[in-house]
Design a protein around this motif. Structure first.
Motif, PDB file in Angstrom:
ATOM      1  N   ALA A 149       0.831  -1.208   0.000  1.00  0.00           N
ATOM      2  CA  ALA A 149       0.000   0.000   0.000  1.00  0.00           C
ATOM      3  C   ALA A 149       0.864   1.256   0.000  1.00  0.00           C
ATOM      4  N   ARG A 150       1.921   1.243   0.783  1.00  0.00           N
ATOM      5  CA  ARG A 150       2.846   2.380   0.785  1.00  0.00           C
ATOM      6  C   ARG A 150       3.447   2.600  -0.607  1.00  0.00           C
ATOM      7  N   LYS A 151       3.864   1.512  -1.219  1.00  0.00           N
ATOM      8  CA  LYS A 151       4.462   1.582  -2.540  1.00  0.00           C
ATOM      9  C   LYS A 151       3.460   2.096  -3.572  1.00  0.00           C
ATOM     10  N   ALA A 152       2.236   1.599  -3.494  1.00  0.00           N
ATOM     11  CA  ALA A 152       1.197   2.013  -4.434  1.00  0.00           C
ATOM     12  C   ALA A 152       0.871   3.492  -4.276  1.00  0.00           C
ATOM     13  N   HIS A 153       0.839   3.962  -3.035  1.00  0.00           N
ATOM     14  CA  HIS A 153       0.544   5.380  -2.807  1.00  0.00           C
ATOM     15  C   HIS A 153       1.659   6.268  -3.361  1.00  0.00           C
ATOM     16  N   VAL A 154       2.887   5.877  -3.122  1.00  0.00           N
ATOM     17  CA  VAL A 154       4.022   6.645  -3.664  1.00  0.00           C
ATOM     18  C   VAL A 154       3.959   6.674  -5.186  1.00  0.00           C
ATOM     19  N   ALA A 155       3.654   5.529  -5.793  1.00  0.00           N
ATOM     20  CA  ALA A 155       3.562   5.454  -7.246  1.00  0.00           C
ATOM     21  C   ALA A 155       2.446   6.356  -7.773  1.00  0.00           C
ATOM     22  N   TYR A 156       1.344   6.424  -7.044  1.00  0.00           N
ATOM     23  CA  TYR A 156       0.224   7.276  -7.442  1.00  0.00           C
ATOM     24  C   TYR A 156       0.662   8.738  -7.453  1.00  0.00           C
ATOM     25  N   VAL A 157       1.360   9.148  -6.408  1.00  0.00           N
ATOM     26  CA  VAL A 157       1.833  10.534  -6.324  1.00  0.00           C
ATOM     27  C   VAL A 157       2.846  10.822  -7.430  1.00  0.00           C
ATOM     28  N   VAL A 158       3.729   9.878  -7.690  1.00  0.00           N
ATOM     29  CA  VAL A 158       4.728  10.053  -8.756  1.00  0.00           C
ATOM     30  C   VAL A 158       4.031  10.236 -10.097  1.00  0.00           C
ATOM     31  N   SER A 159       2.995   9.444 -10.356  1.00  0.00           N
ATOM     32  CA  SER A 159       2.250   9.568 -11.607  1.00  0.00           C
ATOM     33  C   SER A 159       1.561  10.929 -11.706  1.00  0.00           C
ATOM     34  N   LEU A 160       1.017  11.398 -10.592  1.00  0.00           N
ATOM     35  CA  LEU A 160       0.393  12.717 -10.588  1.00  0.00           C
ATOM     36  C   LEU A 160       1.416  13.799 -10.914  1.00  0.00           C
ATOM     37  N   LEU A 189      -1.389  14.786   2.739  1.00  0.00           N
ATOM     38  CA  LEU A 189      -2.504  14.055   3.337  1.00  0.00           C
ATOM     39  C   LEU A 189      -2.185  12.560   3.424  1.00  0.00           C
ATOM     40  N   GLY A 190      -1.565  12.016   2.386  1.00  0.00           N
ATOM     41  CA  GLY A 190      -1.191  10.606   2.418  1.00  0.00           C
ATOM     42  C   GLY A 190      -0.243  10.302   3.566  1.00  0.00           C
ATOM     43  N   ARG A 191       0.710  11.176   3.769  1.00  0.00           N
ATOM     44  CA  ARG A 191       1.639  11.001   4.887  1.00  0.00           C
ATOM     45  C   ARG A 191       0.908  11.084   6.220  1.00  0.00           C
ATOM     46  N   ALA A 192      -0.075  11.981   6.283  1.00  0.00           N
ATOM     47  CA  ALA A 192      -0.847  12.132   7.515  1.00  0.00           C
ATOM     48  C   ALA A 192      -1.647  10.861   7.811  1.00  0.00           C
ATOM     49  N   VAL A 193      -2.211  10.254   6.783  1.00  0.00           N
ATOM     50  CA  VAL A 193      -2.935   8.994   6.961  1.00  0.00           C
ATOM     51  C   VAL A 193      -1.992   7.922   7.502  1.00  0.00           C
ATOM     52  N   LEU A 212      -6.136   3.614   2.052  1.00  0.00           N
ATOM     53  CA  LEU A 212      -5.329   4.687   1.461  1.00  0.00           C
ATOM     54  C   LEU A 212      -5.256   4.562  -0.051  1.00  0.00           C
ATOM     55  N   THR A 213      -5.305   3.336  -0.550  1.00  0.00           N
ATOM     56  CA  THR A 213      -5.127   3.107  -1.985  1.00  0.00           C
ATOM     57  C   THR A 213      -6.435   2.795  -2.712  1.00  0.00           C
ATOM     58  N   THR A 214      -7.561   2.967  -2.032  1.00  0.00           N
ATOM     59  CA  THR A 214      -8.862   2.780  -2.691  1.00  0.00           C
ATOM     60  C   THR A 214      -9.228   4.094  -3.370  1.00  0.00           C
ATOM     61  N   THR A 215      -8.554   4.399  -4.458  1.00  0.00           N
ATOM     62  CA  THR A 215      -8.689   5.712  -5.092  1.00  0.00           C
ATOM     63  C   THR A 215      -9.904   5.775  -6.023  1.00  0.00           C
ATOM     64  N   LEU A 216     -10.420   6.986  -6.201  1.00  0.00           N
ATOM     65  CA  LEU A 216     -11.575   7.188  -7.074  1.00  0.00           C
ATOM     66  C   LEU A 216     -11.232   7.029  -8.550  1.00  0.00           C
ATOM     67  N   PHE A 217     -10.115   7.597  -8.952  1.00  0.00           N
ATOM     68  CA  PHE A 217      -9.687   7.582 -10.346  1.00  0.00           C
ATOM     69  C   PHE A 217      -8.196   7.285 -10.402  1.00  0.00           C
ATOM     70  N   PRO A 218      -7.736   6.662 -11.490  1.00  0.00           N
ATOM     71  CA  PRO A 218      -6.303   6.417 -11.619  1.00  0.00           C
ATOM     72  C   PRO A 218      -5.524   7.714 -11.798  1.00  0.00           C
ATOM     73  N   ALA A 219      -4.252   7.676 -11.487  1.00  0.00           N
ATOM     74  CA  ALA A 219      -3.429   8.885 -11.562  1.00  0.00           C
ATOM     75  C   ALA A 219      -2.897   9.164 -12.947  1.00  0.00           C
ATOM     76  N   ASP A 220      -2.970   8.185 -13.859  1.00  0.00           N
ATOM     77  CA  ASP A 220      -2.356   8.364 -15.164  1.00  0.00           C
ATOM     78  C   ASP A 220      -3.279   8.990 -16.206  1.00  0.00           C
ATOM     79  N   GLY A 221      -4.503   9.273 -15.811  1.00  0.00           N
ATOM     80  CA  GLY A 221      -5.418   9.934 -16.744  1.00  0.00           C
ATOM     81  C   GLY A 221      -6.183   9.016 -17.657  1.00  0.00           C
TER      82      GLY A 221
END
Length: 223
Positions: A149-160, A189-193, A212-221
């Protein structure tokens, strides 16, 4: 506690459902049935705004009920309240990122309040697990889920952060400065979670990280 309007940076998140006159919440009903049934039993004439309002009311009622059930455990109650606020803000930002990339559209604003019932179900599950010995069970599986989950969240932010409109994306409302500000906020916010959840490799913590990783939309568009 309706958080979406307070989070607005653009008119996107000032949802019509919350600005127009809507039926008050029926918490007795909301606490007895699922969110879909609640909507079916409370919406007289269906509209997007009414569906948003029904979802928000159901989540608010369940949040109040959960808070009441945790009155004997103020520390856990405070943690759940903190997580709710943080995760709702993450969902709102995810909707805003999608809105910007798409150049507008009500789909993205409606998705935000409609995600709150599922979030509330997750929080109720987390609270229940945290109060039992099941939640305290640890093991490699739970530690691995947290790491993933940590890895996925970091990857999401990197993609953003990597997002830039393509030449043919003339519809995007992207602004580099605003996008950076929003992504910075999302990362904070992710760090705060993660700080709220802690680092214990137990079942309850693993469940929290999955939220944390149950996101509404993907980060890559590509949505």
């Amino acid at each position: 506690m309706r958080l979406v309007p307070a989070l607005t940076v653009t008119a996107l998140l000032t949802l019509p459902a919350f600005a127009s006159a809507q039926p008050p919440a029926n918490c007795a009903l909301a606490n007895a049935v699922d969110s879909g049934s609640y909507a079916a039993l409370t919406i007289d004439i269906w509209s997007e705004a009414d569906e948003d309002n029904a979802a928000g009311n159901w989540a608010d009622c369940r949040a109040t009920a959960l808070r009441r059930s945790l009155s004997g455990n103020p520390k856990l109650s405070a943690r759940i309240d903190g997580l709710r606020k943080q995760l709702q803000q993450l969902r709102a930002l995810e909707g805003q990122f999608a809105y910007i990339r798409a150049g507008g559209g009500t789909l993205y604003s409606h998705a935000i309040p409609r995600s709150f019932p599922y979030l509330e179900e997750q929080l109720a599950g987390l609270a229940a697990l945290a109060r039992t010995t099941l939640g305290a069970q640890s093991g490699q599986r739970y530690a691995a889920l947290i790491a993933q989950a940590r890895k996925a969240h970091v990857a999401y932010v990197v993609s953003l952060r990597a997002y830039r409109p393509k030449p043919d994306e003339t519809y995007s409302t992207y602004s580099a400065a605003e996008w950076k500000r929003l992504v910075d906020r999302y990362e904070t916010l992710g760090r705060a979670v993660m700080q709220t959840l802690g680092t214990r490799g137990d079942a309850a913590t693993a469940l929290g990280y999955s939220m944390l990783t149950t996101t509404l939309f993907p980060a890559d568009g590509d949505f």
